[in-house]
Design a protein around this motif. Structure first.
Motif, mmCIF file in Angstrom:
data_model
loop_
_atom_site.group_PDB
_atom_site.id
_atom_site.type_symbol
_atom_site.label_atom_id
_atom_site.label_comp_id
_atom_site.label_asym_id
_atom_site.label_seq_id
_atom_site.Cartn_x
_atom_site.Cartn_y
_atom_site.Cartn_z
ATOM 1 N N VAL A 13 -2.549 5.554 5.703
ATOM 2 C CA VAL A 13 -2.469 4.289 4.967
ATOM 3 C C VAL A 13 -1.030 3.999 4.561
ATOM 4 O O VAL A 13 -0.540 2.874 4.718
ATOM 5 C CB VAL A 13 -3.413 4.303 3.738
ATOM 6 C CG1 VAL A 13 -3.183 3.090 2.856
ATOM 7 C CG2 VAL A 13 -4.870 4.361 4.196
ATOM 8 N N MET A 14 -0.326 5.006 4.065
ATOM 9 C CA MET A 14 1.063 4.784 3.655
ATOM 10 C C MET A 14 1.963 4.513 4.859
ATOM 11 O O MET A 14 2.879 3.701 4.786
ATOM 12 C CB MET A 14 1.569 5.954 2.827
ATOM 13 C CG MET A 14 0.913 5.992 1.451
ATOM 14 S SD MET A 14 1.475 7.337 0.407
ATOM 15 C CE MET A 14 3.147 6.821 0.090
ATOM 16 N N LEU A 63 0.839 -1.203 0.000
ATOM 17 C CA LEU A 63 0.000 0.000 0.000
ATOM 18 C C LEU A 63 0.873 1.253 0.000
ATOM 19 O O LEU A 63 0.935 1.989 0.983
ATOM 20 C CB LEU A 63 -0.935 -0.001 1.206
ATOM 21 C CG LEU A 63 -2.160 -0.871 1.054
ATOM 22 C CD1 LEU A 63 -3.036 -0.800 2.294
ATOM 23 C CD2 LEU A 63 -2.967 -0.468 -0.170
ATOM 24 N N HIS A 64 1.535 1.488 -1.112
ATOM 25 C CA HIS A 64 2.354 2.673 -1.280
ATOM 26 C C HIS A 64 1.918 3.397 -2.540
ATOM 27 O O HIS A 64 1.416 2.789 -3.472
ATOM 28 C CB HIS A 64 3.836 2.297 -1.390
ATOM 29 C CG HIS A 64 4.363 1.719 -0.116
ATOM 30 N ND1 HIS A 64 4.677 2.493 0.969
ATOM 31 C CD2 HIS A 64 4.602 0.443 0.250
ATOM 32 C CE1 HIS A 64 5.102 1.719 1.950
ATOM 33 N NE2 HIS A 64 5.057 0.461 1.539
ATOM 34 N N ALA A 93 -2.189 2.974 -2.667
ATOM 35 C CA ALA A 93 -2.740 3.648 -1.487
ATOM 36 C C ALA A 93 -3.691 4.759 -1.905
ATOM 37 O O ALA A 93 -4.766 4.929 -1.326
ATOM 38 C CB ALA A 93 -1.620 4.200 -0.618
#
Length: 89
Positions: free
Chosen positions: A51-52, A14-15, A19
């Protein structure tokens, strides 16, 4: 409260792009959604920084939670999104 456990399919986790797409989809639900690793504190799934910062990598499990009248359906859609390699799109 609705809950889903899903394995991150995106090759970079999740990057960046995955994300961003996930956070955008969370915003479209209109619900307060949280995401976290099983057994750990969760973060606001509507926050790109949150998130990140979670640092969820490819193949790791995350838990999504939400509350509200459409939470079950929303989490189904979000879990399906995370189970897709968003880097390949």
């Amino acid at each position: 409260m609705a809950t889903r456990t899903v394995t991150i399919a995106s090759s970079v986790g999740l990057h960046a792009r995955p994300a961003s797409l996930f956070v955008e989809a969370v915003g479209e639900t209109g619900l307060d959604v949280e995401i976290g690793r099983p057994g750990e504190a969760s973060v606001d799934a509507g926050s790109i920084l949150g998130v990140m910062a979670l640092g969820a990598k490819h193949g790791e499990e995350v838990v999504l939670t939400a509350e509200g009248p459409e939470a079950e359906a929303a989490l189904d859609r979000l879990a399906e999104l995370l189970a897709t390699d968003l880097d390949a799109q």
